[in-house]
Design an enzyme around this catalytic site. Structure first.
Site, PDB file in Angstrom:
ATOM      1  N   GLY A   1      -6.076   3.013  10.478  1.00 51.21           N
ATOM      2  CA  GLY A   1      -6.303   2.000   9.910  1.00 51.21           C
ATOM      3  C   GLY A   1      -7.269   1.581  10.906  1.00 51.21           C
ATOM      4  O   GLY A   1      -8.370   2.741  11.364  1.00 51.21           O
TER       5      GLY A   1
ATOM      6  N   ILE B   1      -7.877   9.125  10.409  1.00 49.56           N
ATOM      7  CA  ILE B   1      -8.331   7.879  11.063  1.00 49.56           C
ATOM      8  C   ILE B   1      -6.639   7.093  10.482  1.00 49.56           C
ATOM      9  O   ILE B   1      -6.323   7.279   9.018  1.00 49.56           O
ATOM     10  CB  ILE B   1      -9.077   7.279  10.339  1.00 49.56           C
ATOM     11  CG1 ILE B   1     -10.070   7.350  10.888  1.00 49.56           C
ATOM     12  CG2 ILE B   1      -8.900   5.119  10.514  1.00 49.56           C
ATOM     13  CD1 ILE B   1     -11.753   7.175  10.542  1.00 49.56           C
TER      14      ILE B   1
ATOM     15  N   ALA C   1      -9.307   7.847   2.449  1.00 48.35           N
ATOM     16  CA  ALA C   1      -8.418   8.357   1.364  1.00 48.35           C
ATOM     17  C   ALA C   1      -8.454   8.231  -0.449  1.00 48.35           C
ATOM     18  O   ALA C   1      -7.494   8.323  -0.744  1.00 48.35           O
ATOM     19  CB  ALA C   1      -7.744   7.586   1.718  1.00 48.35           C
TER      20      ALA C   1
ATOM     21  N   GLU D   1       1.380  -1.513  -0.393  1.00 52.02           N
ATOM     22  CA  GLU D   1       0.360  -0.030  -0.244  1.00 52.02           C
ATOM     23  C   GLU D   1       0.928   1.128  -0.003  1.00 52.02           C
ATOM     24  O   GLU D   1       1.070   1.390   1.388  1.00 52.02           O
ATOM     25  CB  GLU D   1      -0.607   0.171   1.425  1.00 52.02           C
ATOM     26  CG  GLU D   1      -2.492   1.055   0.843  1.00 52.02           C
ATOM     27  CD  GLU D   1      -2.392   0.960   2.375  1.00 52.02           C
ATOM     28  OE1 GLU D   1      -3.755   1.856   1.818  1.00 52.02           O
ATOM     29  OE2 GLU D   1      -2.555  -0.031   3.544  1.00 52.02           O
TER      30      GLU D   1
ATOM     31  N   ASP E   1      -8.278  -3.471   7.012  1.00 54.39           N
ATOM     32  CA  ASP E   1      -7.291  -2.564   7.629  1.00 54.39           C
ATOM     33  C   ASP E   1      -6.400  -2.709   8.259  1.00 54.39           C
ATOM     34  O   ASP E   1      -6.610  -1.167   9.196  1.00 54.39           O
ATOM     35  CB  ASP E   1      -7.621  -1.133   7.066  1.00 54.39           C
ATOM     36  CG  ASP E   1      -6.460   0.012   6.218  1.00 54.39           C
ATOM     37  OD1 ASP E   1      -5.283  -0.584   6.669  1.00 54.39           O
ATOM     38  OD2 ASP E   1      -6.576   1.151   6.016  1.00 54.39           O
TER      39      ASP E   1
END
Length: 382
Positions: free
Chosen positions: A306, A304, A216, A125, A270
């Site tokens: 995860g 945030i 995101a 990622e 996540d």
């Protein structure tokens, strides 16, 4: 040869249908048969009772859990075991953005554990993400995809890299997508400020996953629909949803599932190191994270970082949030938590069918995990 055992349950959710009652015949690490009604007369019978049996969950986006992180090779086994106790029998190890040498080292270390069967693959990622949508990625570690670095990472992964998330608007991103796909990995769009057209271009050269849709990403605007609409409308794309009720309002899970259908949604956690742990201070990659009331945020911010969720929790949320909570919602959640992510990542097919691996989850009437089988062996559960 090991004798087979016949597991019976009031509900067996195979991944394509619900059997009430149903049975599963298991011998060693393999499922020999599945059916409805009374089990065959041969073999030992274990009655599981008033439970729901599903295939083992498949989590293709997870960074850690149980206090550990995939950035440390020594913690990979304990993290995988932690998630297995919550029903995840197959997972990818997700790495956040890091400097080139550090990311290369982490990838090589995880590749060895993929070869040993501890994890199913690696998800990079980043680091080729948007600085405007970096989320819990260190902005200093973000950069444009460069062919030399990508080649070195793919070589270090030795086939273990199953997915790479990148922002298609970065210079060189479309070439990187094509290279990733040519290597046999999946290219995913995420952490992006891309326009609708830029996202479409990435899909057209091979991107097939939307990384944690909505989160995101540039939001939908009526004159610039952006990446969300481009990912939703293309039938080639599977969209990840973090159904933890923190990243997404429950109505969004319901609307997306209804819009794209049950075969294009992939539930992910996540999860980071704080999953299953008390509130407190943790890290996600190089960034400090503070967890309060179970919500992980980059320390000192509202960003945030995860989640602290496990797949059993997002699965139960998906059943409840998908609609009235009946058979259709249960079947959709099974596909989203088990079948779809495996298909999207090119993993061996998952489901309770003859010839499949003996990975399954036993859930009580409240959809709480009561037992987990991985490779034909019962695991301890929390």
């Amino acid at each position: 040869m090991t004798d087979s055992v016949l597991l019976t349950a009031d509900t067996v959710a195979t991944g394509s249908e619900l059997l009430r009652p149903g049975w599963i015949e298991v011998r060693g690490p393999e499922i020999l048969g599945v059916g409805a009604g009374a089990p065959p007369s041969h073999g030992r019978v274990r009655e599981l009772g008033n439970v729901v049996v599903t295939p083992g969950f498949v989590d293709t986006h997870v960074h850690g859990g149980g206090g550990g992180s995939f950035t440390s090779a020594a913690e990979v086994g304990p993290v995988a075991d932690f998630h297995a106790r919550h029903g995840t029998t197959t997972l990818l190890a997700s790495l956040v953005s890091a400097p080139p040498d550090e990311l290369l080292r982490q990838t090589a270390a995880l590749a060895e554990l993929v070869a040993d069967g501890v994890i199913a693959g690696i998800h990079l990622e980043g680091p080729w993400l948007s600085t405007h949508r970096c989320g819990a990625h260190d902005p200093a570690a973000l950069r444009d995809p460069e062919s030399g670095e990508l080649d070195r990472l793919l070589a270090a992964g030795a086939g273990a890299i199953r997915m790479v998330t990148l922002a298609p608007e970065r210079p060189g991103a479309l070439s990187a997508v094509a290279r990733i796909v040519a290597e046999g990995a999946v290219a995913a769009v995420g952490h992006t400020e891309a326009t609708y057209e830029q996202t479409r271009a990435a899909i057209d050269v091979g991107a097939t996953v939307g990384t944690h849709l909505f989160n995101a990403m540039a939001p939908v605007h009526h004159r610039e629909p952006g990446p969300v609409i481009a990912l939703l409308e293309d039938p080639r794309v599977t969209v990840e949803l973090i159904a933890d009720r923190v990243h997404l309002h429950p109505s969004l899970y319901r609307q997306v599932a209804g819009l794209v259908g049950i075969n294009r949604v992939s539930l992910v956690t996540d999860a980071m190191a704080a999953a299953g742990m008390p509130d407190g201070d943790y890290r996600l990659g190089s960034l400090p994270v503070r967890v309060d009331a179970g919500v992980a945020r980059v320390a000192g911010t509202e960003t945030i970082a995860g989640s602290t969720a496990t797949m059993d929790r997002v699965f139960a949320n998906a059943v409840a949030d998908g609609g009235p909570g009946g058979d259709a919602e249960l079947l959709a959640a099974v596909r989203a938590a088990c079948v779809n992510p495996a298909r999207a990542l090119g993993l061996s097919p998952r489901g309770l069918v003859a010839g499949a691996g003996a990975d399954l989850v036993v859930l009580d009437t409240d959809l709480v995990v009561s037992a987990v089988m991985r490779d034909g062996r019962w695991l301890p559960v929390d």
